[in-house]
Design a protein around this motif. Structure first.
Motif, PDB file in Angstrom:
ATOM      1  N   THR A  60       0.845  -1.193   0.000  1.00 53.76           N
ATOM      2  CA  THR A  60       0.000   0.000   0.000  1.00 53.76           C
ATOM      3  C   THR A  60       0.879   1.241   0.000  1.00 53.76           C
ATOM      4  OG1 THR A  60      -1.727  -1.158   1.265  1.00 53.76           O
ATOM      5  CG2 THR A  60      -1.806   1.252   1.247  1.00 53.76           C
ATOM      6  N   LEU A  61       0.508   2.209  -0.823  1.00 53.82           N
ATOM      7  CA  LEU A  61       1.234   3.465  -0.917  1.00 53.82           C
ATOM      8  C   LEU A  61       0.247   4.626  -0.832  1.00 53.82           C
ATOM      9  CD1 LEU A  61       3.573   2.554  -3.922  1.00 53.82           C
ATOM     10  CD2 LEU A  61       4.256   2.674  -1.505  1.00 53.82           C
ATOM     11  N   ALA A  62       0.746   5.812  -0.469  1.00 54.69           N
ATOM     12  CA  ALA A  62      -0.106   7.002  -0.388  1.00 54.69           C
ATOM     13  C   ALA A  62       0.681   8.211  -0.897  1.00 54.69           C
ATOM     14  CB  ALA A  62      -0.566   7.245   1.045  1.00 54.69           C
ATOM     15  N   PHE A  63       0.020   9.020  -1.754  1.00 53.62           N
ATOM     16  CA  PHE A  63       0.683  10.156  -2.375  1.00 53.62           C
ATOM     17  C   PHE A  63      -0.222  11.384  -2.366  1.00 53.62           C
ATOM     18  CE2 PHE A  63       2.431   6.348  -4.430  1.00 53.62           C
ATOM     19  CZ  PHE A  63       3.787   6.528  -4.147  1.00 53.62           C
ATOM     20  N   ASP A  64       0.423  12.544  -2.464  1.00 50.80           N
ATOM     21  CA  ASP A  64      -0.308  13.804  -2.561  1.00 50.80           C
ATOM     22  C   ASP A  64       0.203  14.584  -3.765  1.00 50.80           C
ATOM     23  OD1 ASP A  64      -2.117  15.909  -1.067  1.00 50.80           O
ATOM     24  OD2 ASP A  64      -0.305  16.978  -1.703  1.00 50.80           O
ATOM     25  N   ALA A  65      -0.736  15.170  -4.535  1.00 50.26           N
ATOM     26  CA  ALA A  65      -0.395  15.847  -5.786  1.00 50.26           C
ATOM     27  C   ALA A  65      -0.321  17.371  -5.654  1.00 50.26           C
ATOM     28  CB  ALA A  65      -1.388  15.455  -6.880  1.00 50.26           C
ATOM     29  N   GLY A  66      -0.085  17.881  -4.459  1.00 46.99           N
ATOM     30  CA  GLY A  66       0.254  19.290  -4.305  1.00 46.99           C
ATOM     31  C   GLY A  66      -0.863  20.233  -3.947  1.00 46.99           C
ATOM     32  N   ASP A  67      -0.479  21.489  -3.685  1.00 47.67           N
ATOM     33  CA  ASP A  67      -1.351  22.526  -3.136  1.00 47.67           C
ATOM     34  C   ASP A  67      -1.935  22.066  -1.810  1.00 47.67           C
ATOM     35  OD1 ASP A  67      -0.808  24.309  -5.104  1.00 47.67           O
ATOM     36  OD2 ASP A  67      -2.852  24.501  -5.857  1.00 47.67           O
ATOM     37  N   THR A  68      -1.047  21.684  -0.920  1.00 39.63           N
ATOM     38  CA  THR A  68      -1.426  21.059   0.346  1.00 39.63           C
ATOM     39  C   THR A  68      -0.891  21.810   1.549  1.00 39.63           C
ATOM     40  OG1 THR A  68      -1.506  18.885  -0.711  1.00 39.63           O
ATOM     41  CG2 THR A  68      -1.217  18.912   1.666  1.00 39.63           C
ATOM     42  N   LEU A  69       0.294  22.391   1.430  1.00 35.80           N
ATOM     43  CA  LEU A  69       1.012  22.938   2.578  1.00 35.80           C
ATOM     44  C   LEU A  69       0.606  24.352   2.950  1.00 35.80           C
ATOM     45  CD1 LEU A  69       4.532  21.648   1.493  1.00 35.80           C
ATOM     46  CD2 LEU A  69       3.022  20.624   3.203  1.00 35.80           C
ATOM     47  N   HIS A  70      -0.376  24.917   2.254  1.00 32.82           N
ATOM     48  CA  HIS A  70      -0.787  26.300   2.490  1.00 32.82           C
ATOM     49  C   HIS A  70      -2.278  26.421   2.273  1.00 32.82           C
ATOM     50  CE1 HIS A  70      -1.557  30.524   1.411  1.00 32.82           C
ATOM     51  NE2 HIS A  70      -0.507  30.813   2.161  1.00 32.82           N
ATOM     52  N   GLY A  71      -2.931  27.320   3.036  1.00 32.92           N
ATOM     53  CA  GLY A  71      -4.334  27.562   2.736  1.00 32.92           C
ATOM     54  C   GLY A  71      -5.218  27.965   3.887  1.00 32.92           C
ATOM     55  N   MET A  72      -5.045  27.348   5.055  1.00 28.49           N
ATOM     56  CA  MET A  72      -5.937  27.618   6.167  1.00 28.49           C
ATOM     57  C   MET A  72      -5.149  28.125   7.375  1.00 28.49           C
ATOM     58  SD  MET A  72      -8.912  27.000   4.948  1.00 28.49           S
ATOM     59  CE  MET A  72     -10.092  26.709   6.259  1.00 28.49           C
ATOM     60  N   PRO A  73      -5.829  28.848   8.275  1.00 30.34           N
ATOM     61  CA  PRO A  73      -5.128  29.449   9.414  1.00 30.34           C
ATOM     62  C   PRO A  73      -4.299  28.464  10.230  1.00 30.34           C
ATOM     63  CG  PRO A  73      -7.330  30.353   9.252  1.00 30.34           C
ATOM     64  CD  PRO A  73      -7.254  29.252   8.234  1.00 30.34           C
ATOM     65  N   LEU A  74      -4.821  27.267  10.497  1.00 31.28           N
ATOM     66  CA  LEU A  74      -4.079  26.303  11.298  1.00 31.28           C
ATOM     67  C   LEU A  74      -2.752  25.938  10.648  1.00 31.28           C
ATOM     68  CD1 LEU A  74      -6.758  23.752  12.577  1.00 31.28           C
ATOM     69  CD2 LEU A  74      -5.620  25.551  13.856  1.00 31.28           C
ATOM     70  N   ILE A  75      -2.716  26.017   9.333  1.00 27.89           N
ATOM     71  CA  ILE A  75      -1.519  25.653   8.594  1.00 27.89           C
ATOM     72  C   ILE A  75      -0.666  26.889   8.313  1.00 27.89           C
ATOM     73  CG2 ILE A  75      -0.678  24.577   6.484  1.00 27.89           C
ATOM     74  CD1 ILE A  75      -2.186  22.742   8.543  1.00 27.89           C
ATOM     75  N   ASN A  76      -1.303  27.968   7.871  1.00 28.18           N
ATOM     76  CA  ASN A  76      -0.552  29.169   7.497  1.00 28.18           C
ATOM     77  C   ASN A  76       0.214  29.777   8.663  1.00 28.18           C
ATOM     78  OD1 ASN A  76      -1.758  28.751   5.068  1.00 28.18           O
ATOM     79  ND2 ASN A  76      -2.976  30.618   5.053  1.00 28.18           N
ATOM     80  N   ALA A  77      -0.369  29.698   9.862  1.00 29.18           N
ATOM     81  CA  ALA A  77       0.269  30.314  11.021  1.00 29.18           C
ATOM     82  C   ALA A  77       1.657  29.741  11.280  1.00 29.18           C
ATOM     83  CB  ALA A  77      -0.610  30.143  12.254  1.00 29.18           C
ATOM     84  N   SER A  78       1.893  28.489  10.849  1.00 24.56           N
ATOM     85  CA  SER A  78       3.196  27.841  11.052  1.00 24.56           C
ATOM     86  C   SER A  78       4.002  27.780   9.765  1.00 24.56           C
ATOM     87  CB  SER A  78       2.983  26.412  11.573  1.00 24.56           C
ATOM     88  OG  SER A  78       2.357  25.617  10.576  1.00 24.56           O
ATOM     89  N   LYS A  79       3.537  28.495   8.727  1.00 21.05           N
ATOM     90  CA  LYS A  79       4.181  28.468   7.405  1.00 21.05           C
ATOM     91  C   LYS A  79       4.317  27.040   6.885  1.00 21.05           C
ATOM     92  CE  LYS A  79       6.663  32.842   7.777  1.00 21.05           C
ATOM     93  NZ  LYS A  79       7.958  33.545   7.639  1.00 21.05           N
ATOM     94  N   GLY A  80       3.270  26.268   7.094  1.00 19.05           N
ATOM     95  CA  GLY A  80       3.199  24.923   6.543  1.00 19.05           C
ATOM     96  C   GLY A  80       3.762  23.830   7.416  1.00 19.05           C
ATOM     97  N   GLU A  81       4.427  24.185   8.503  1.00 19.45           N
ATOM     98  CA  GLU A  81       5.065  23.162   9.322  1.00 19.45           C
ATOM     99  C   GLU A  81       4.051  22.252  10.003  1.00 19.45           C
ATOM    100  OE1 GLU A  81       8.048  24.861  11.848  1.00 19.45           O
ATOM    101  OE2 GLU A  81       8.993  25.957  10.191  1.00 19.45           O
ATOM    102  N   ASN A  82       2.895  22.792  10.346  1.00 20.09           N
ATOM    103  CA  ASN A  82       1.854  21.955  10.940  1.00 20.09           C
ATOM    104  C   ASN A  82       1.352  20.912   9.947  1.00 20.09           C
ATOM    105  OD1 ASN A  82       1.865  23.146  13.481  1.00 20.09           O
ATOM    106  ND2 ASN A  82       0.337  24.684  12.933  1.00 20.09           N
ATOM    107  N   MET A  83       1.278  21.280   8.661  1.00 26.83           N
ATOM    108  CA  MET A  83       0.831  20.317   7.654  1.00 26.83           C
ATOM    109  C   MET A  83       1.874  19.227   7.456  1.00 26.83           C
ATOM    110  SD  MET A  83      -1.937  19.922   5.917  1.00 26.83           S
ATOM    111  CE  MET A  83      -2.520  18.680   4.775  1.00 26.83           C
ATOM    112  N   ALA A  84       3.138  19.601   7.447  1.00 29.85           N
ATOM    113  CA  ALA A  84       4.196  18.598   7.332  1.00 29.85           C
ATOM    114  C   ALA A  84       4.111  17.607   8.490  1.00 29.85           C
ATOM    115  CB  ALA A  84       5.562  19.277   7.301  1.00 29.85           C
ATOM    116  N   ARG A  85       3.860  18.127   9.668  1.00 26.06           N
ATOM    117  CA  ARG A  85       3.727  17.279  10.859  1.00 26.06           C
ATOM    118  C   ARG A  85       2.565  16.298  10.704  1.00 26.06           C
ATOM    119  NH1 ARG A  85       2.141  20.016  16.676  1.00 26.06           N
ATOM    120  NH2 ARG A  85       1.887  18.094  17.923  1.00 26.06           N
TER     121      ARG A  85
END
Length: 516
Positions: free
Chosen positions: A81-106
């Motif tokens: 089993t594999l899982a992939f993301d095709a982009g436009d993921t690390l930016h967009g909402m306050p919970l994510i933007n406030a950390s400059k994407g680091e919360n999404m990476a986490r």
């Protein structure tokens, strides 16, 4: 099964990372080996734009804790089993933007992903921050056509190989060249986007020589207004079995077939999780099955939300709540930001935004691109978080000085694709014009008036736009060298100030008259 304790969850997580790093270590046969061949499951997401909560996208988003649960349960039942993301993921909402994407990476690290390709909005924090985020990920960022400014080397890995029960799979990444003008120019000044068709033509034949399955992980999309699309690449580059796509927000309930290539895309905003099943026998891909799963479907399949992601989200929300929940203004009614509205025709939210920009910049004309409006303005109390959702890109306001002839060019470009969707469609303030949809592109705009006076091609006008547009975003190249006569705060700051001091005002549509 979804494991109920963190130690066991982390054992599985670390095991997956070891397998990922080993790349080609043999995997023992489990449930995937059947009479008709090896069954390989691939999950995929795209264009999540930082949507990680069930409440996002008006409650339609799946939520990362459920996406993670689906991925991990399948991985624990079947290691193929594999899982992939095709982009436009690390930016967009306050919970994510406030950390400059680091919360999404986490969160993505906790969710079992095996790779992603960067989309244009993943550059919104700048190329340096994106490289930092890539370094935080426990899986590779993939892009074969993204190189450094001097073309001396790749910014990220071009592809990755996997071997599952004797099946060799190559996954290569491609990023849309539109990124060069769909994010602020400053964000991409250190990198260069190569022609994705030419890149794929060189790479795919090499991958086919020693892989059974070749997958393109692309942020290209299927929009007719794009020069490079996943469909074009599939048509012009033979040998790609499957494309996991993003960028155009296209919901494909069934894969789109171009030649022998199947293209899959999940829509946007985390509303669906894609699941593809590959059946490979004697080193040949025999069959592909694909389905989109919404939250209800996932909840029915898993034992519960992923505990690791749930705990991480609680901690992230707690950190952000003081800022996000602060009420900053009021609105007497809700205004829509529906993509099919703000990107195709005049809208009330667009008019209000254009009015706010013109007012704050003390300009003759205000212009607001529909693609910059990403959430509805709610009725009643409006919080900082609400404004971040509407204006998630951190754009600032600029006032530029341009001639009337250039204003005409801007308006023509704005309506070039009508009735098709275009993120650069402009709502206007301080001017009116007539649009002839039947006329050819470049000759659709007439009867332009500024403050009720016919547009003067020779006169210089003060025009309020976002820094994104001023930098030539959305193809507004005619503005790139315009004289900047004023710089102001962020769009959400300007917007809230306008509401607080002026209110909604007259935002009725009709500034753009459609020729009958």
């Amino acid at each position: 099964m979804i494991m109920k304790t963190m130690p066991i969850r982390w054992c599985h997580f670390l095991m997956a990372m070891v397998l990922s790093a080993a790349l080609l270590l043999p995997v023992p046969a489990v449930a995937s080996v059947q009479k008709d061949g090896v069954h390989i499951t691939i999950f995929h997401t795209n264009d999540m734009h930082g949507r990680v909560l069930e409440s996002d996208d008006n409650g339609k988003s799946i939520g990362m804790k459920w996406i993670a649960a689906a991925i991990w349960q399948q991985k624990e039942a079947d290691s193929d089993t594999l899982a992939f993301d095709a982009g436009d993921t690390l930016h967009g909402m306050p919970l994510i933007n406030a950390s400059k994407g680091e919360n999404m990476a986490r969160l993505m690290n906790l969710s079992g992903y095996d790779g992603m390709t960067p989309g244009n909005h993943d550059f919104n924090y700048g190329a340096v921050q994106l490289q930092k985020l890539a370094g935080m990920l426990n899986f590779p960022m993939l892009s074969a056509n993204l190189v450094d400014r001097d073309e001396q080397g790749y910014v990220f890995r071009p592809y990755k190989s996997f071997e599952l029960n004797g099946v060799r799979i190559a996954v290569f990444g491609l990023s849309t060249p539109e990124t060069a003008y769909k994010t602020n120019k400053v964000n991409v000044e250190l990198v260069k986007f190569l022609n994705p068709v030419d890149t794929a033509k060189k790479l795919v034949p090499k991958l086919r020589k020693n892989h059974d399955v070749v997958i393109g992980l692309m942020h290209m999309g299927l929009d007719a207004s794009s020069e490079y699309t996943s469909a074009r690449i599939a048509k012009e580059v033979p040998g790609i079995d499957l494309i996991l796509d993003g960028h155009s927000h296209t919901k494909l309930q069934k894969p789109e077939k171009v030649g022998k290539t199947l293209i899959c895309q999940t829509g946007a905003r985390g509303d669906f999780l894609g699941r593809v099943e590959l059946i490979v026998r004697n080193h040949k891909l025999r069959k592909v099955k694909s389905v989109l799963l919404d939250r209800a479907a996932i909840v029915n399949e898993v034992e519960g939300p992923d505990e690791g992601v749930s705990e991480a989200l609680q901690a992230i929300e707690a950190d952000n709540q003081k800022t996000v929940g602060k009420v900053v203004t009021q609105s007497p009614r809700e205004l829509s930001s529906a993509r099919e509205l703000v990107r195709t025709r005049e809208s009330e939210l667009g008019n209000l935004t254009a009015d706010a920009l013109r007012w704050a910049a003390q300009a003759d004309i205000g212009l607001a691109n529909g693609g910059g409006l990403r959430a509805n303005l709610p009725a009643g109390a409006v919080t900082q978080g609400d404004l971040w959702k509407i204006f998630p890109f951190g754009n600032t306001l600029k006032r530029v000085e341009i001639s009337g002839a250039t204003v005409q060019k801007v308006l023509e470009h704005s309506v070039e694709y009508v009735p098709g969707a275009f993120g650069g469609f402009m709502d206007v303030s301080g001017l009116t014009f007539t649009l002839d949809i039947a006329a050819p592109a470049g000759r659709r705009v007439s009867n332009v008036k500024v403050a009720g006076v016919p547009l003067d091609n020779q006169r210089l006008y003060q025009v309020a736009v976002s820094d994104f547009t001023a930098a030539g975003g959305d193809g507004y190249d005619m503005l790139k060298n315009a004289k900047v006569t004023g710089e102001f705060g962020t769009l959400e700051e300007v917007f809230s100030q306008y509401l607080n001091q002026k209110g909604i005002g007259d935002i009725a549509t009709g500034r753009i008259q459609i020729k009958k």
